[in-house]
Design a protein around this motif. Structure first.
Motif, PDB file in Angstrom:
ATOM      1  N   GLY A  43     -44.469  46.698  35.385  1.00  0.00           N
ATOM      2  CA  GLY A  43     -45.967  46.637  35.518  1.00  0.00           C
ATOM      3  C   GLY A  43     -46.415  45.643  36.347  1.00  0.00           C
ATOM      4  N   ILE A  44     -45.579  44.862  37.213  1.00  0.00           N
ATOM      5  CA  ILE A  44     -45.935  43.768  37.819  1.00  0.00           C
ATOM      6  C   ILE A  44     -46.612  44.254  39.211  1.00  0.00           C
ATOM      7  N   ILE A  45     -45.847  45.376  39.877  1.00  0.00           N
ATOM      8  CA  ILE A  45     -46.521  46.502  40.817  1.00  0.00           C
ATOM      9  C   ILE A  45     -46.509  47.559  40.455  1.00  0.00           C
ATOM     10  N   LEU A  46     -47.555  48.328  41.079  1.00  0.00           N
ATOM     11  CA  LEU A  46     -47.732  49.714  40.810  1.00  0.00           C
ATOM     12  C   LEU A  46     -47.561  50.663  42.007  1.00  0.00           C
ATOM     13  N   ARG A  47     -46.869  51.956  41.641  1.00  0.00           N
ATOM     14  CA  ARG A  47     -46.761  52.896  42.891  1.00  0.00           C
ATOM     15  C   ARG A  47     -47.916  53.964  42.809  1.00  0.00           C
ATOM     16  N   SER A  48     -48.640  54.169  43.910  1.00  0.00           N
ATOM     17  CA  SER A  48     -49.743  55.066  43.763  1.00  0.00           C
ATOM     18  C   SER A  48     -49.338  55.994  45.086  1.00  0.00           C
ATOM     19  N   GLY A  49     -48.561  57.102  44.907  1.00  0.00           N
ATOM     20  CA  GLY A  49     -48.289  57.830  46.105  1.00  0.00           C
ATOM     21  C   GLY A  49     -47.217  57.113  46.794  1.00  0.00           C
ATOM     22  N   SER A  50     -47.652  56.777  48.288  1.00  0.00           N
ATOM     23  CA  SER A  50     -46.785  56.194  49.061  1.00  0.00           C
ATOM     24  C   SER A  50     -47.212  54.790  49.293  1.00  0.00           C
ATOM     25  N   LYS A  51     -48.148  54.178  48.340  1.00  0.00           N
ATOM     26  CA  LYS A  51     -48.664  52.876  48.340  1.00  0.00           C
ATOM     27  C   LYS A  51     -48.108  52.232  47.257  1.00  0.00           C
ATOM     28  N   TYR A  52     -48.338  50.725  47.377  1.00  0.00           N
ATOM     29  CA  TYR A  52     -47.627  49.829  46.285  1.00  0.00           C
ATOM     30  C   TYR A  52     -48.803  48.822  46.197  1.00  0.00           C
ATOM     31  N   LEU A  53     -49.369  48.848  44.851  1.00  0.00           N
ATOM     32  CA  LEU A  53     -50.543  48.151  44.516  1.00  0.00           C
ATOM     33  C   LEU A  53     -50.044  46.634  43.505  1.00  0.00           C
ATOM     34  N   PRO A  54     -50.854  45.776  43.297  1.00  0.00           N
ATOM     35  CA  PRO A  54     -50.394  44.770  42.620  1.00  0.00           C
ATOM     36  C   PRO A  54     -50.665  45.191  41.192  1.00  0.00           C
ATOM     37  N   GLY A  55     -49.873  45.071  40.250  1.00  0.00           N
ATOM     38  CA  GLY A  55     -50.157  45.269  38.780  1.00  0.00           C
ATOM     39  C   GLY A  55     -50.683  43.696  38.168  1.00  0.00           C
ATOM     40  N   ARG A  56     -49.897  43.322  37.189  1.00  0.00           N
ATOM     41  CA  ARG A  56     -50.102  42.186  36.500  1.00  0.00           C
ATOM     42  C   ARG A  56     -48.771  41.350  36.317  1.00  0.00           C
ATOM     43  N   GLY A  57     -48.950  40.227  36.539  1.00  0.00           N
ATOM     44  CA  GLY A  57     -47.989  39.171  36.189  1.00  0.00           C
ATOM     45  C   GLY A  57     -47.218  38.575  37.509  1.00  0.00           C
ATOM     46  N   ALA A  58     -45.803  38.047  37.431  1.00  0.00           N
ATOM     47  CA  ALA A  58     -45.334  37.210  38.493  1.00  0.00           C
ATOM     48  C   ALA A  58     -43.830  37.155  38.009  1.00  0.00           C
ATOM     49  N   ILE A  59     -43.094  36.679  39.164  1.00  0.00           N
ATOM     50  CA  ILE A  59     -41.742  36.482  38.726  1.00  0.00           C
ATOM     51  C   ILE A  59     -40.936  35.127  38.902  1.00  0.00           C
ATOM     52  N   VAL A  60     -40.133  34.604  38.554  1.00  0.00           N
ATOM     53  CA  VAL A  60     -39.518  33.283  38.653  1.00  0.00           C
ATOM     54  C   VAL A  60     -38.181  33.506  38.689  1.00  0.00           C
ATOM     55  N   SER A  61     -37.463  32.652  39.604  1.00  0.00           N
ATOM     56  CA  SER A  61     -35.955  32.821  39.614  1.00  0.00           C
ATOM     57  C   SER A  61     -35.359  31.608  39.924  1.00  0.00           C
ATOM     58  N   ILE A  62     -34.283  31.071  39.328  1.00  0.00           N
ATOM     59  CA  ILE A  62     -33.273  30.122  39.492  1.00  0.00           C
ATOM     60  C   ILE A  62     -31.747  30.567  39.487  1.00  0.00           C
ATOM     61  N   SER A  63     -31.058  29.799  39.997  1.00  0.00           N
ATOM     62  CA  SER A  63     -29.606  30.363  39.982  1.00  0.00           C
ATOM     63  C   SER A  63     -28.639  29.303  39.275  1.00  0.00           C
ATOM     64  N   GLN A  64     -27.557  29.983  39.031  1.00  0.00           N
ATOM     65  CA  GLN A  64     -26.677  29.127  37.951  1.00  0.00           C
ATOM     66  C   GLN A  64     -25.911  28.140  39.117  1.00  0.00           C
ATOM     67  N   GLU A  65     -26.041  28.493  40.467  1.00  0.00           N
ATOM     68  CA  GLU A  65     -25.275  27.410  41.360  1.00  0.00           C
ATOM     69  C   GLU A  65     -26.056  26.053  41.299  1.00  0.00           C
ATOM     70  N   SER A  66     -27.131  25.997  41.024  1.00  0.00           N
ATOM     71  CA  SER A  66     -27.807  24.788  40.833  1.00  0.00           C
ATOM     72  C   SER A  66     -27.192  24.046  39.278  1.00  0.00           C
ATOM     73  N   PRO A  67     -26.960  22.786  39.586  1.00  0.00           N
ATOM     74  CA  PRO A  67     -26.410  21.998  38.336  1.00  0.00           C
ATOM     75  C   PRO A  67     -27.574  22.216  37.499  1.00  0.00           C
ATOM     76  N   ASN A  68     -27.226  21.808  35.847  1.00  0.00           N
ATOM     77  CA  ASN A  68     -28.032  22.093  34.923  1.00  0.00           C
ATOM     78  C   ASN A  68     -29.248  21.237  35.103  1.00  0.00           C
ATOM     79  N   TYR A  69     -29.026  19.894  35.438  1.00  0.00           N
ATOM     80  CA  TYR A  69     -30.321  19.092  35.451  1.00  0.00           C
ATOM     81  C   TYR A  69     -31.265  19.463  36.696  1.00  0.00           C
ATOM     82  N   LEU A  70     -30.662  20.129  37.736  1.00  0.00           N
ATOM     83  CA  LEU A  70     -31.676  20.710  38.581  1.00  0.00           C
ATOM     84  C   LEU A  70     -32.209  22.130  38.329  1.00  0.00           C
ATOM     85  N   GLN A  71     -31.581  22.991  37.350  1.00  0.00           N
ATOM     86  CA  GLN A  71     -31.987  23.972  36.841  1.00  0.00           C
ATOM     87  C   GLN A  71     -33.376  23.857  36.070  1.00  0.00           C
TER      88      GLN A  71
END
Length: 378
Positions: free
Chosen positions: A219-247
């Motif tokens: 539900g973060i984005i919505l599909r309406s026909g061929s259009k993409y519309l904002p839903g609700r929310g956000a995303i966050v990402s980190i990587s395991q390649e970062s050392p723990n203190y940096l994560q």
């Protein structure tokens, strides 16, 4: 009344209470074990709960009154012969038991600090969860930077990078350029990226298509026909390649962006603090973020980045972080700015510290977060 598991054991040990689940996975297949979770609810005065998952030590900040958290069992490689927890005497565990997730398809809701404890990702490219304090925020833990780039690098350039904002770049255009080591995006920008790709009939990668479908499903984005519309929310990402203190540092930084996107009270505070700064007080922010290749013409983006850099470490570390770490990074590329930067830090750094104190006060009042940590597990 305490809700407990079979093989449950509890005793007082001096000034602490000791809880234990012995042989928690006895008789369970490995498949069923991976679908289990430990649910914990604490009551009483604030303090730390210390858990041991076999040899793995986890600390959880109980903020007083009642607080709950969940530990998905598939975070860890091994099924231990016991799960134990210790709390001080004036904290009571009103729930400490093993249960099965109702749906294996739905990402669990967890405290983001648990991502740092995840066992090394080998076969899966990422681990996915909801933020328990803001369930509309999706948390991604990627296997490494290269995998993360395949899902998010083109998006990063489209949303934030000078010279690429609003442009869906070809792979060859950004192949030699650095994306980010961690990411955050709001629903509006995610929808705009995928809608622009659809309008241009741009050939997205398999990973980007997978991301798009995940966002629609949650539900973060919505599909309406061929259009993409904002839903609700956000995303966050980190990587395991970062050392723990940096994560941990990156998590707080990216989670603060997610709060900026999803909590209008916090967003309004950050924007008002940025707007209140004089041009002289903004000078270092503008120079540093321009060097970082942010779109400094966007006051929305600048306010968002300012708050993230201010709250990602405890207040007592902020002056050193800006006057030494960030200043030296900028001076390395622009030695001609050394005197101006030194003068700025002497005359105007206190204005940023004041902003950080107000932001931290809100985070503590609204969410119970400690300075420099937007999670309770560490």
């Amino acid at each position: 009344i305490t809700d407990i598991s079979p093989h449950f054991f509890c005793e007082n040990r001096g000034e602490k209470k000791h809880y234990e689940i012995i042989a928690p996975f006895s008789g369970l297949s490995s498949e069923l074990s991976s679908r289990m979770k430990v649910e914990i609810t604490l009551e009483g005065s604030p303090g730390l709960a210390t858990l041991f998952w076999g040899n793995q030590k986890i600390s959880y900040l109980h903020q007083g009154k009642e607080s709950s958290f969940v530990i998905p069992c598939n975070l860890f490689e091994n099924s231990p012969d016991k799960i134990t927890m210790e709390v001080k005497a004036d904290i009571k565990a009103s729930a400490f038991f093993l249960d099965q997730f109702k749906s294996v398809e739905e990402p669990p809701s967890i405290d983001p600090g648990l991502l740092v404890f995840h066992s090394p990702l080998v076969t899966n490219p990422y681990y996915l969860a909801h933020w328990d304090r803001r369930p509309e925020v999706l948390l991604f833990l990627f296997k490494d930077y290269a995998v993360q780039d395949r899902y998010l690098k083109r998006l990063a350039f489209f949303v934030e990078k000078i010279g690429f904002v609003g442009i869906i770049a070809q792979d060859w255009q950004i192949a030699g350029l650095h994306g980010w080591n961690a990411h955050d995006y709001r629903a509006e920008d995610l929808a705009r990226f995928f809608d622009t790709a659809a309008v241009q009939n741009f050939s997205l990668s398999d990973e980007e298509i997978e991301l798009r479908e995940l966002l629609i499903k949650n539900g973060i984005i919505l599909r309406s026909g061929s259009k993409y519309l904002p839903g609700r929310g956000a995303i966050v990402s980190i990587s395991q390649e970062s050392p723990n203190y940096l994560q941990y540092r990156l998590l707080t930084h990216e989670l603060s962006h997610a709060l900026f996107f999803t909590d209008s009270r916090y967003r309004d505070l950050a924007i008002s603090l940025y707007q209140r700064l004089t041009n002289d007080e903004k000078w270092f922010l503008n120079r540093y973020f321009q060097w970082m290749r942010y779109n400094v013409d966007s006051s929305y983006l600048m306010a968002n980045e300012m708050q993230a850099y201010l709250v990602q470490q405890p207040i007592q570390d902020l002056k050193n972080y800006f006057s030494k770490t960030l200043a030296n990074i900028l001076i390395e590329d622009h030695p001609e700015l050394a005197d101006d930067i030194s003068s700025y830090m002497e005359q105007h750094l206190d204005a940023l510290v004041s902003c950080a104190q107000l932001l931290s006060s809100f985070l503590e009042y609204a969410y119970g977060f400690e300075q420099g940590m937007l999670f309770r597990v560490r």
